[in-house]
Write an enzyme that holds these catalytic residues in place. Structure first.
Site, short mmCIF file in Angstrom:
data_model
loop_
_atom_site.label_atom_id
_atom_site.label_comp_id
_atom_site.label_asym_id
_atom_site.label_seq_id
_atom_site.Cartn_x
_atom_site.Cartn_y
_atom_site.Cartn_z
N ASP A 6 1.57 -1.19 0.17
CA ASP A 6 0.56 0.36 -0.40
C ASP A 6 1.03 1.09 0.31
OD1 ASP A 6 -1.87 1.23 0.06
OD2 ASP A 6 -2.87 1.14 2.38
N HIS A 23 3.04 3.41 -9.15
CA HIS A 23 2.75 1.92 -9.35
C HIS A 23 4.18 1.33 -9.85
CE1 HIS A 23 -1.59 2.23 -7.30
NE2 HIS A 23 -1.78 2.66 -8.56
N LEU A 117 11.60 -20.91 -3.48
CA LEU A 117 10.06 -20.22 -2.69
C LEU A 117 8.46 -19.62 -3.88
CD1 LEU A 117 9.51 -17.01 -1.33
CD2 LEU A 117 9.88 -15.50 -3.85
C1 FPP Z 1 -2.06 0.18 -3.07
O1 FPP Z 1 -1.82 1.34 -3.26
C2 FPP Z 1 -1.96 -0.13 -4.32
C3 FPP Z 1 -1.97 -0.79 -5.06
C4 FPP Z 1 -3.72 -0.92 -5.77
C5 FPP Z 1 -1.35 -2.26 -6.40
C6 FPP Z 1 -0.20 -2.78 -6.00
C7 FPP Z 1 0.47 -2.52 -7.35
C8 FPP Z 1 1.66 -2.39 -7.44
C9 FPP Z 1 2.98 -2.57 -6.71
C10 FPP Z 1 2.52 -2.31 -8.90
C11 FPP Z 1 3.04 -3.72 -9.27
C12 FPP Z 1 3.26 -4.64 -9.04
C13 FPP Z 1 2.86 -5.68 -9.69
C14 FPP Z 1 3.32 -7.40 -9.55
C15 FPP Z 1 4.09 -5.74 -10.73
P1 FPP Z 1 -2.79 2.54 -3.68
O2 FPP Z 1 -2.34 3.12 -4.95
O3 FPP Z 1 -3.82 2.61 -2.76
O4 FPP Z 1 -1.55 3.85 -2.79
P2 FPP Z 1 -2.94 4.71 -2.00
O5 FPP Z 1 -3.60 4.81 -0.80
O6 FPP Z 1 -1.06 6.05 -1.79
O7 FPP Z 1 -3.53 6.20 -3.02
#
Ligand code: FPP
Length: 233
Positions: A6, A23, A117
Site C-alpha cells: 500500500d 505503481h 520460493l
Molecule cells: C496500493 O497503493 C497499491 C495497489 C492498489 C497496487 C499494487 C501494485 C503494485 C505494487 C504495482 C506493481 C505490482 C506488480 C505485481 C508488478 P495505492 O494506490 O492504494 O496507494 P495510496 O493508498 O497511497 O493511494
C-alpha cells in the site's frame, strides 16, 4: 508471508508525480522483495497486487496497473525461473484481458519447477469471493457438516500448490486493515504494520518485519509451555 502493498499513490503525490509512477516504482519494489525473500527464510510470498474492489478506480489507473502486471510477468519470469521462484496468480481470471491471461499462463508454466520460493500474485482477488467459491463447491456435497465444509474450504483456497495459512501479514503505508485479503488463511497470522510506502519497502524493511515476527509469542489460543493442551474436549 503475505504483503498488502500500500502507499504507491501517496509515494507519488509526495513527489508531485502521477500515481502510475508510484505503481511503477512499486513494481521495482516487488522485484527487490522477491529477491530478498528466500534469504529472509520465506518460502511462500503472497502479494496483493489488485483487489476486486480496485476495479472501481479510474479507468486510466486500472489500465495502467494491468499493463504493468503484464509487462512485469513477461519480463520477470526468466529471472524467477533462474532463481528457483515458482510464480502463480490467485484470484479471478475471467475479467482479465486475454493478453494478460496469456502472460500469466506463460509465467506459471515456465516457472512451475521452482522450489526455492513460491510467489503468489493476487490479482482481481477477494477473500470473501474465494470463501463463497468454497460454498459453491459445497452445494454438491450430499452430507455437509462443518468438518466437510472446512475440508472444502481448504481445498478451494489452498489447492494451488500447497499454499497454507499465513504466518506473517505485512501492510505498508501506515494503514491497518485487511481489505478482503486472505481472511481465512490469516486466522492466526501475526500482523506487522509499517509506516513506509510500498515503493520504499526494501530488504532491510522486510528483515525488520521478519525479526518482529520472530519476537512474537504465538500461542494459537493455548497457554504457553508444557502444561498446554490438556483441556481439549
Ligand atoms: C496500493 O497503493 C497499491 C495497489 C492498489 C497496487 C499494487 C501494485 C503494485 C505494487 C504495482 C506493481 C505490482 C506488480 C505485481 C508488478 P495505492 O494506490 O492504494 O496507494 P495510496 O493508498 O497511497 O493511494
Amino acid at each position: 508471508v503475505a504483503i498488502i502493498m500500500d502507499g504507491n499513490g501517496r509515494w507519488a503525490r509526495a513527489r508531485g508525480r502521477p500515481r502510475l509512477e508510484g505503481h511503477r516504482r512499486g513494481g521495482e519494489a516487488v522485484r527487490r522483495i522477491v529477491e530478498a525473500a528466500p534469504e529472509a527464510g520465506i518460502t511462500t510470498l503472497t502479494l496483493y497486487a489488485f483487489s476486486t474492489d480496485n476495479w472501481h478506480r479510474p479507468r486510466d489507473e486500472v489500465d495502467g496497473l494491468m499493463e504493468l502486471f503484464e509487462a512485469h510477468l513477461r519480463r520477470e519470469w526468466r529471472r524467477c525461473a533462474r532463481n528457483g521462484v515458482r510464480l502463480s496468480v490467485i484470484g479471478r481470471r475471467d475479467r482479465l484481458a486475454p493478453r494478460l491471461r496469456r502472460a500469466i499462463a506463460l509465467a506459471e508454466e515456465r516457472t512451475a519447477g521452482g522450489s526455492r520460493l513460491h510467489l503468489r500474485l493476487a490479482v482481481d482477488y477477494s477473500a470473501r469471493e474465494s470463501i463463497l467459491g468454497a460454498a459453491d463447491l459445497a452445494r454438491s456435497e450430499p452430507a455437509l457438516d462443518p468438518p466437510t465444509f472446512s475440508r472444502l474450504i481448504n481445498r478451494a483456497l489452498h489447492s494451488e500448490p500447497a499454499a497454507s495459512d499465513v504466518d506473517l501479514l505485512i501492510r505498508t503505508s501506515g494503514e491497518r486493515r485487511l481489505s478482503d485479503f486472505l481472511l481465512w488463511e490469516c486466522a492466526y497470522a501475526e500482523l506487522v504494520f509499517t509506516e513506509r510506502f510500498w515503493p520504499d519497502f526494501d530488504r532491510e524493511a522486510l528483515g525488520a518485519a521478519v525479526q518482529e515476527f520472530r519476537r512474537r509469542n504465538r500461542r494459537f489460543g493455548r497457554l504457553p509451555g508444557p502444561a498446554a493442551g490438556s483441556g481439549a474436549p
